[in-house]
Design a protein around this motif. Structure first.
Motif, PDB file in Angstrom:
ATOM      1  N   ALA A   1     -40.749 -13.195 -10.101  1.00 33.43           N
ATOM      2  CA  ALA A   1     -41.328 -14.334  -9.130  1.00 33.43           C
ATOM      3  C   ALA A   1     -40.356 -15.233  -8.909  1.00 33.43           C
ATOM      4  O   ALA A   1     -40.305 -15.782  -7.776  1.00 33.43           O
ATOM      5  N   VAL A   2     -39.541 -15.704  -9.816  1.00 35.15           N
ATOM      6  CA  VAL A   2     -38.594 -16.662  -9.686  1.00 35.15           C
ATOM      7  C   VAL A   2     -37.582 -16.065  -8.640  1.00 35.15           C
ATOM      8  O   VAL A   2     -36.945 -16.824  -7.589  1.00 35.15           O
ATOM      9  N   VAL A   3     -37.274 -14.631  -8.867  1.00 37.56           N
ATOM     10  CA  VAL A   3     -36.021 -14.428  -7.807  1.00 37.56           C
ATOM     11  C   VAL A   3     -36.510 -14.282  -6.555  1.00 37.56           C
ATOM     12  O   VAL A   3     -35.984 -14.604  -5.460  1.00 37.56           O
ATOM     13  N   ALA A   4     -37.746 -13.573  -6.270  1.00 34.49           N
ATOM     14  CA  ALA A   4     -38.406 -13.340  -4.925  1.00 34.49           C
ATOM     15  C   ALA A   4     -38.977 -14.489  -4.392  1.00 34.49           C
ATOM     16  O   ALA A   4     -38.718 -14.827  -3.217  1.00 34.49           O
ATOM     17  N   GLY A   5     -39.522 -15.487  -5.026  1.00 31.01           N
ATOM     18  CA  GLY A   5     -40.124 -16.658  -4.658  1.00 31.01           C
ATOM     19  C   GLY A   5     -39.441 -18.019  -4.485  1.00 31.01           C
ATOM     20  O   GLY A   5     -39.514 -18.740  -3.841  1.00 31.01           O
ATOM     21  N   VAL A   6     -38.510 -17.955  -5.266  1.00 33.52           N
ATOM     22  CA  VAL A   6     -37.444 -19.380  -5.209  1.00 33.52           C
ATOM     23  C   VAL A   6     -35.958 -18.998  -4.909  1.00 33.52           C
ATOM     24  O   VAL A   6     -35.470 -19.479  -3.961  1.00 33.52           O
ATOM     25  N   LEU A   7     -35.389 -17.944  -5.642  1.00 36.05           N
ATOM     26  CA  LEU A   7     -34.109 -17.858  -5.149  1.00 36.05           C
ATOM     27  C   LEU A   7     -33.788 -17.001  -3.836  1.00 36.05           C
ATOM     28  O   LEU A   7     -32.699 -17.294  -3.314  1.00 36.05           O
ATOM     29  N   ALA A   8     -34.694 -16.060  -3.582  1.00 39.81           N
ATOM     30  CA  ALA A   8     -34.389 -15.257  -2.510  1.00 39.81           C
ATOM     31  C   ALA A   8     -34.537 -16.372  -1.126  1.00 39.81           C
ATOM     32  O   ALA A   8     -33.545 -16.003  -0.293  1.00 39.81           O
ATOM     33  N   PRO A   9     -35.530 -17.030  -0.877  1.00 43.96           N
ATOM     34  CA  PRO A   9     -35.638 -17.816   0.341  1.00 43.96           C
ATOM     35  C   PRO A   9     -34.178 -18.789   0.117  1.00 43.96           C
ATOM     36  O   PRO A   9     -33.733 -19.245   1.021  1.00 43.96           O
ATOM     37  N   LEU A  10     -34.032 -19.426  -1.086  1.00 46.25           N
ATOM     38  CA  LEU A  10     -32.775 -20.121  -1.149  1.00 46.25           C
ATOM     39  C   LEU A  10     -31.430 -19.482  -0.869  1.00 46.25           C
ATOM     40  O   LEU A  10     -30.569 -19.983  -0.086  1.00 46.25           O
ATOM     41  N   CYS A  11     -31.280 -18.284  -1.182  1.00 49.31           N
ATOM     42  CA  CYS A  11     -29.978 -17.620  -0.766  1.00 49.31           C
ATOM     43  C   CYS A  11     -30.207 -17.438   0.774  1.00 49.31           C
ATOM     44  O   CYS A  11     -29.038 -17.335   1.579  1.00 49.31           O
ATOM     45  N   GLY A  12     -31.352 -16.850   1.508  1.00 49.39           N
ATOM     46  CA  GLY A  12     -31.318 -16.502   2.673  1.00 49.39           C
ATOM     47  C   GLY A  12     -31.651 -17.745   3.724  1.00 49.39           C
ATOM     48  O   GLY A  12     -31.458 -17.395   4.921  1.00 49.39           O
ATOM     49  N   GLY A  13     -31.900 -18.733   3.406  1.00 46.71           N
ATOM     50  CA  GLY A  13     -32.197 -19.820   4.105  1.00 46.71           C
ATOM     51  C   GLY A  13     -33.709 -19.949   4.671  1.00 46.71           C
ATOM     52  O   GLY A  13     -34.093 -20.594   5.495  1.00 46.71           O
ATOM     53  N   GLY A  14     -34.565 -19.124   4.053  1.00 49.25           N
ATOM     54  CA  GLY A  14     -36.124 -19.275   4.168  1.00 49.25           C
ATOM     55  C   GLY A  14     -36.666 -20.574   3.460  1.00 49.25           C
ATOM     56  O   GLY A  14     -35.970 -21.515   3.102  1.00 49.25           O
ATOM     57  N   VAL A  15     -38.266 -20.296   3.333  1.00 54.29           N
ATOM     58  CA  VAL A  15     -38.701 -21.762   2.738  1.00 54.29           C
ATOM     59  C   VAL A  15     -39.680 -20.988   1.663  1.00 54.29           C
ATOM     60  O   VAL A  15     -40.642 -20.133   2.021  1.00 54.29           O
ATOM     61  N   THR A  16     -39.421 -21.711   0.644  1.00 57.79           N
ATOM     62  CA  THR A  16     -40.452 -21.278  -0.471  1.00 57.79           C
ATOM     63  C   THR A  16     -41.726 -22.131  -0.423  1.00 57.79           C
ATOM     64  O   THR A  16     -41.503 -23.402  -0.165  1.00 57.79           O
ATOM     65  N   VAL A  17     -42.855 -21.536  -0.430  1.00 63.43           N
ATOM     66  CA  VAL A  17     -44.031 -22.375  -0.286  1.00 63.43           C
ATOM     67  C   VAL A  17     -44.798 -22.271  -1.691  1.00 63.43           C
ATOM     68  O   VAL A  17     -45.375 -21.012  -2.118  1.00 63.43           O
ATOM     69  N   LEU A  18     -44.930 -23.400  -2.315  1.00 64.09           N
ATOM     70  CA  LEU A  18     -45.516 -23.308  -3.796  1.00 64.09           C
ATOM     71  C   LEU A  18     -47.077 -23.525  -3.579  1.00 64.09           C
ATOM     72  O   LEU A  18     -47.421 -24.038  -2.957  1.00 64.09           O
ATOM     73  N   SER A  19     -47.530 -22.325  -4.359  1.00 62.55           N
ATOM     74  CA  SER A  19     -48.939 -22.213  -4.282  1.00 62.55           C
ATOM     75  C   SER A  19     -49.374 -21.856  -5.760  1.00 62.55           C
ATOM     76  O   SER A  19     -48.755 -21.158  -6.492  1.00 62.55           O
ATOM     77  N   ARG A  20     -50.918 -22.174  -5.874  1.00 60.14           N
ATOM     78  CA  ARG A  20     -51.414 -21.606  -7.335  1.00 60.14           C
ATOM     79  C   ARG A  20     -51.943 -20.045  -7.095  1.00 60.14           C
ATOM     80  O   ARG A  20     -52.353 -19.714  -5.801  1.00 60.14           O
TER      81      ARG A  20
END
Length: 244
Positions: free
Chosen positions: A194-213
């Motif tokens: 979840a950390v890799v796909a939801g935080v690190l991947a958009p960070l590396c690619g330039g995308g946007v992480t949308v934090l949700s419950r």
């Protein structure tokens, strides 16, 4: 990209959106990177150094993501499992303020406790927001290496910066996580996938992480990529399926 320092490099700061908090507030890439530096400086005051262990509550919310990024820049190993981190004698534990009494009762003399949210009544507990927002945004060049541990698996095995960043770049490439592409994180941070796909991947690619419950009813656009443990969504990324 080889370590967390690469997607958080100063020259990647911009006004492009990088993260949306659960209450809908948008943070630019400049804000996210600068605040990650401030979080690292705050944790440095708690004695966090390269090779140290840091436990963080697995809540997909902005303060806990910042704590992860700051600890990673310092070369610390992060585990999103508070109980396991306490048992292992982590250098610092970052938890919601409501959990502080139980955590301080179990913390050893060498473990610093950091409260997110309300100002803690215990003077030995650090208040995260007050400390981070008053910190200097200047941050020395990280000395981390690809072989340094960044995360822990649920079983406690180390996951290196190199492995985590390689996996994140792979997710970013596969799903075309370029500028503006939203990744809705609806999974606990306890799973490294979840950390890799939801935080690190958009960070590396330039995308946007949308934090949700996980149980949130926030609007999801058809083009949004969702990270969730829910097997009923065939188009989502499930943490267990991230190759790390």
């Amino acid at each position: 990209m080889e370590t967390l320092a690469d997607p958080l490099a100063r020259d990647r700061r911009s006004d492009d959106p990088a993260l949306v908090t659960p209450d809908g507030r948008e943070r630019s890439r400049h804000d996210l990177i600068t605040n990650a530096y401030k979080a690292g400086n705050a944790l440095r005051h708690e004695g966090v150094r390269r090779g140290a262990a840091v436990g963080i509550a697995p809540v997909p919310d902005f303060p806990f993501v910042l704590a992860f990024l700051g600890a990673g820049l310092l070369g610390a190993r992060v585990r999103f499992d508070v109980d396991a981190s306490l048992a292992a004698g982590a250098q610092a534990i970052v938890v919601p303020a409501a959990d502080v009494p139980d955590v301080t009762a179990d913390a050893g003399p060498g473990t610093r406790v950091v409260a997110v949210g309300e100002d803690p009544a215990d003077p030995t507990v650090t208040h995260w927001e007050e400390t981070v927002w008053s910190e200097n945004p200047a941050f020395p060049s990280p000395t981390i290496e690809p072989a340094d541990p960044l995360l822990c698996s649920p079983g406690g095995d180390p996951i290196t910066h190199g492995d985590a960043i390689d996996a994140a770049v792979g997710v970013a490439d596969r799903y075309d996580l370029g500028p503006g592409r939203r990744v809705v994180l609806r999974a606990s941070l306890a799973h490294p996938g979840a950390v890799v796909a939801g935080v690190l991947a958009p960070l590396c690619g330039g995308g946007v992480t949308v934090l949700s419950r996980p149980d949130a009813e926030s609007a999801i656009a058809p083009e949004d990529l969702v990270v969730t443990a829910d097997r009923d969504d065939p188009d989502a990324i499930r943490p267990d399926d991230v190759p790390i």
